[in-house]
Scaffold this active site. Structure first.
Site, mmCIF file in Angstrom:
data_model
loop_
_atom_site.group_PDB
_atom_site.id
_atom_site.type_symbol
_atom_site.label_atom_id
_atom_site.label_comp_id
_atom_site.label_asym_id
_atom_site.label_seq_id
_atom_site.Cartn_x
_atom_site.Cartn_y
_atom_site.Cartn_z
ATOM 1 N N GLY A 50 0.837 -1.188 0.000
ATOM 2 C CA GLY A 50 0.000 0.000 0.000
ATOM 3 C C GLY A 50 0.873 1.239 0.000
ATOM 4 N N CYS A 108 5.512 -0.024 7.347
ATOM 5 C CA CYS A 108 5.235 1.120 6.481
ATOM 6 C C CYS A 108 6.499 1.467 5.706
ATOM 7 C CB CYS A 108 4.803 2.313 7.336
ATOM 8 S SG CYS A 108 4.442 3.795 6.392
ATOM 9 N N HIS A 150 -4.748 1.934 7.476
ATOM 10 C CA HIS A 150 -3.367 2.415 7.592
ATOM 11 C C HIS A 150 -3.106 3.497 6.543
ATOM 12 C CE1 HIS A 150 1.176 1.604 7.910
ATOM 13 N NE2 HIS A 150 1.060 2.358 6.823
#
Ligand code: NI
Length: 183
Positions: A50, A108, A150
């Site tokens: 993502g 992340c 997120h």
């Protein structure tokens, strides 16, 4: 298509951009699709599942994701190419979230090599414009729910480490800084 630089928290300048609240997108046009193509290529190269536009320095409300086969029940044959299943979210909104929460160990691309458990609503209903500018409403659970929440946090200038204790958050940033210095 072109690879873009991913902003990371070890840089004070990058962190200032990552903390910005992203602006709504006025229209899904070819320029926006070109950005989404670049974001997807950048995400695959990282690799990640993502990416929000602000992470490549564009504080607008755009997200790309690809959860591929991760939720498939059948095993992927050895040596097979991963199935690509890119999805695009423009001006996404969460219109409902479950009371029930679920933990997931998140990471992340802007906080490289750090993985920590975050608790979020287990299911959400979301509304967004897709790659063609069509409005979609759908339910998300499992990894999809984790990932979209997120990424949507990024649009508010929130990183997953902001959900941790102050001590754990500061320690995560210190680790990323140390690793960046060593590299
Ligand atoms: Ni992220």
């Amino acid at each position: 298509m072109a690879l873009r630089r991913i902003l990371t928290v070890d840089s004070t300048a990058d962190l200032a951009v990552l903390k910005q609240v992203s602006a709504p997108v006025p229209a899904v046009d070819d320029a926006l699709r070109a950005l989404m193509d670049d974001m997807l290529e950048t995400m695959y190269a990282a690799p990640g599942i993502g990416l929000a536009a602000v992470q490549v320095g564009e504080p607008i409300r755009v997200i790309v994701m690809d959860l591929g086969d991760r939720e498939a029940t059948e095993e992927i044959p050895e040596g097979a190419e991963p199935t690509r299943n890119p999805t695009y979210y423009v001006n996404p909104e969460i219109v409902w979230s479950s009371e029930e929460t679920a933990p997931y160990e998140e990471g992340c691309l802007s906080v490289p090599e750090i993985f920590e458990e975050v608790e979020r609503p287990a299911r959400v209903k979301l509304r967004y414009l897709n790659y063609n500018g069509e409005q979609i409403e759908e339910d998300a659970d499992g990894l999809y729910a984790v990932c979209i929440q997120h990424e949507m946090d990024h649009l508010q200038g929130v990183l997953f480490i902001d959900h941790l204790s102050r001590l754990k958050r500061d320690r995560s940033i210190a680790k990323v800084k140390k690793a960046a210095k060593a590299a």
